[in-house]
Design a protein around this motif. Structure first.
Motif, PDB file in Angstrom:
ATOM      1  N   PRO A  39      55.152  29.442  40.560  1.00 23.67           N
ATOM      2  CA  PRO A  39      54.146  28.524  40.006  1.00 23.67           C
ATOM      3  C   PRO A  39      52.902  28.429  40.889  1.00 23.67           C
ATOM      4  O   PRO A  39      51.797  28.210  40.373  1.00 23.67           O
ATOM      5  N   THR A  40      53.068  28.574  42.192  1.00 23.23           N
ATOM      6  CA  THR A  40      51.932  28.506  43.103  1.00 23.23           C
ATOM      7  C   THR A  40      51.005  29.720  43.001  1.00 23.23           C
ATOM      8  O   THR A  40      49.931  29.736  43.615  1.00 23.23           O
ATOM      9  N   ASP A  41      51.414  30.730  42.237  1.00 21.36           N
ATOM     10  CA  ASP A  41      50.544  31.881  41.986  1.00 21.36           C
ATOM     11  C   ASP A  41      49.597  31.624  40.815  1.00 21.36           C
ATOM     12  O   ASP A  41      48.744  32.469  40.524  1.00 21.36           O
ATOM     13  N   THR A  42      49.757  30.504  40.159  1.00 19.44           N
ATOM     14  CA  THR A  42      48.874  30.155  39.055  1.00 19.44           C
ATOM     15  C   THR A  42      47.434  30.060  39.550  1.00 19.44           C
ATOM     16  O   THR A  42      47.137  29.317  40.486  1.00 19.44           O
ATOM     17  N   ALA A  43      46.565  30.830  38.931  1.00 22.33           N
ATOM     18  CA  ALA A  43      45.173  30.896  39.375  1.00 22.33           C
ATOM     19  C   ALA A  43      44.400  31.806  38.427  1.00 22.33           C
ATOM     20  O   ALA A  43      44.996  32.499  37.592  1.00 22.33           O
ATOM     21  N   VAL A  44      43.099  31.791  38.580  1.00 19.21           N
ATOM     22  CA  VAL A  44      42.269  32.805  37.947  1.00 19.21           C
ATOM     23  C   VAL A  44      42.117  33.938  38.956  1.00 19.21           C
ATOM     24  O   VAL A  44      41.750  33.703  40.107  1.00 19.21           O
ATOM     25  N   TYR A  45      42.417  35.139  38.518  1.00 26.33           N
ATOM     26  CA  TYR A  45      42.375  36.309  39.389  1.00 26.33           C
ATOM     27  C   TYR A  45      41.122  37.124  39.092  1.00 26.33           C
ATOM     28  O   TYR A  45      40.801  37.395  37.932  1.00 26.33           O
ATOM     29  N   TYR A  46      40.459  37.516  40.167  1.00 26.50           N
ATOM     30  CA  TYR A  46      39.215  38.266  40.073  1.00 26.50           C
ATOM     31  C   TYR A  46      39.316  39.545  40.890  1.00 26.50           C
ATOM     32  O   TYR A  46      40.022  39.601  41.898  1.00 26.50           O
ATOM     33  N   CYS A  47      38.574  40.538  40.488  1.00 24.03           N
ATOM     34  CA  CYS A  47      38.415  41.703  41.343  1.00 24.03           C
ATOM     35  C   CYS A  47      36.952  41.791  41.773  1.00 24.03           C
ATOM     36  O   CYS A  47      36.053  41.242  41.134  1.00 24.03           O
ATOM     37  N   ASN A  48      36.733  42.456  42.873  1.00 25.91           N
ATOM     38  CA  ASN A  48      35.381  42.638  43.391  1.00 25.91           C
ATOM     39  C   ASN A  48      35.463  43.691  44.494  1.00 25.91           C
ATOM     40  O   ASN A  48      36.545  44.136  44.872  1.00 25.91           O
ATOM     41  N   HIS A  49      34.324  44.063  44.987  1.00 26.03           N
ATOM     42  CA  HIS A  49      34.308  44.918  46.160  1.00 26.03           C
ATOM     43  C   HIS A  49      34.763  44.094  47.367  1.00 26.03           C
ATOM     44  O   HIS A  49      34.921  42.871  47.294  1.00 26.03           O
ATOM     45  N   LEU A  50      34.971  44.781  48.468  1.00 29.46           N
ATOM     46  CA  LEU A  50      35.258  44.114  49.735  1.00 29.46           C
ATOM     47  C   LEU A  50      34.310  44.704  50.772  1.00 29.46           C
ATOM     48  O   LEU A  50      34.426  45.897  51.080  1.00 29.46           O
ATOM     49  N   PRO A  51      33.382  43.935  51.329  1.00 29.78           N
ATOM     50  CA  PRO A  51      33.096  42.543  51.013  1.00 29.78           C
ATOM     51  C   PRO A  51      32.636  42.368  49.562  1.00 29.78           C
ATOM     52  O   PRO A  51      32.103  43.295  48.958  1.00 29.78           O
TER      53      PRO A  51
END
Length: 117
Positions: free
Chosen positions: A90-102
């Motif tokens: 349940p603690t993984d509940t979130a909005v997940y995004y991808c992006n470059h790093l940085p």
């Protein structure tokens, strides 16, 4: 044009798996393979946090909170990033995004992951 398009989120019971995908639609295919790419997430009421990243030659690193439960991968020919998740909590509940790093300044809409019965 939105650069990052995330998909694959949804409602999953605790312990279940989920596979997220992200397409980088603005970086050329020839350049994409050289960028470090990452997954991030933002849970309700919390700051955005880094989850995992992968280099152009597929070297990976993971946040301690998800190490052993997620695998990041990429398809450089399709400008696509993946996050295979298992044993979700349940603690993984979130909005997940991808992006470059940085991360670049512009973010996509993200994909909602909800872990609940």
């Amino acid at each position: 044009q939105v650069q990052f398009v995330e998909s694959g989120g949804g409602l999953v019971p605790p312990g279940g798996p989920l596979r997220l995908s992200c397409v980088d639609s603005r970086t050329s295919t020839s350049a994409f393979r050289y960028f470090h790419m990452a997954w991030y997430r933002q849970a309700p009421g919390k700051e955005c946090e880094w989850v995992a990243h992968i280099s152009g030659d597929h070297v990976t690193n993971y946040a301690d909170s998800m190490r052993g439960r997620v695998t990041i991968s990429r398809d450089n020919d399709k400008n696509t990033l993946f996050l295979q998740m298992s044993s979700l909590k349940p603690t993984d509940t979130a909005v997940y995004y991808c992006n470059h790093l940085p991360a670049l300044r512009d973010w996509g809409q993200g994909t909602q992951v909800t872990v609940s019965l």
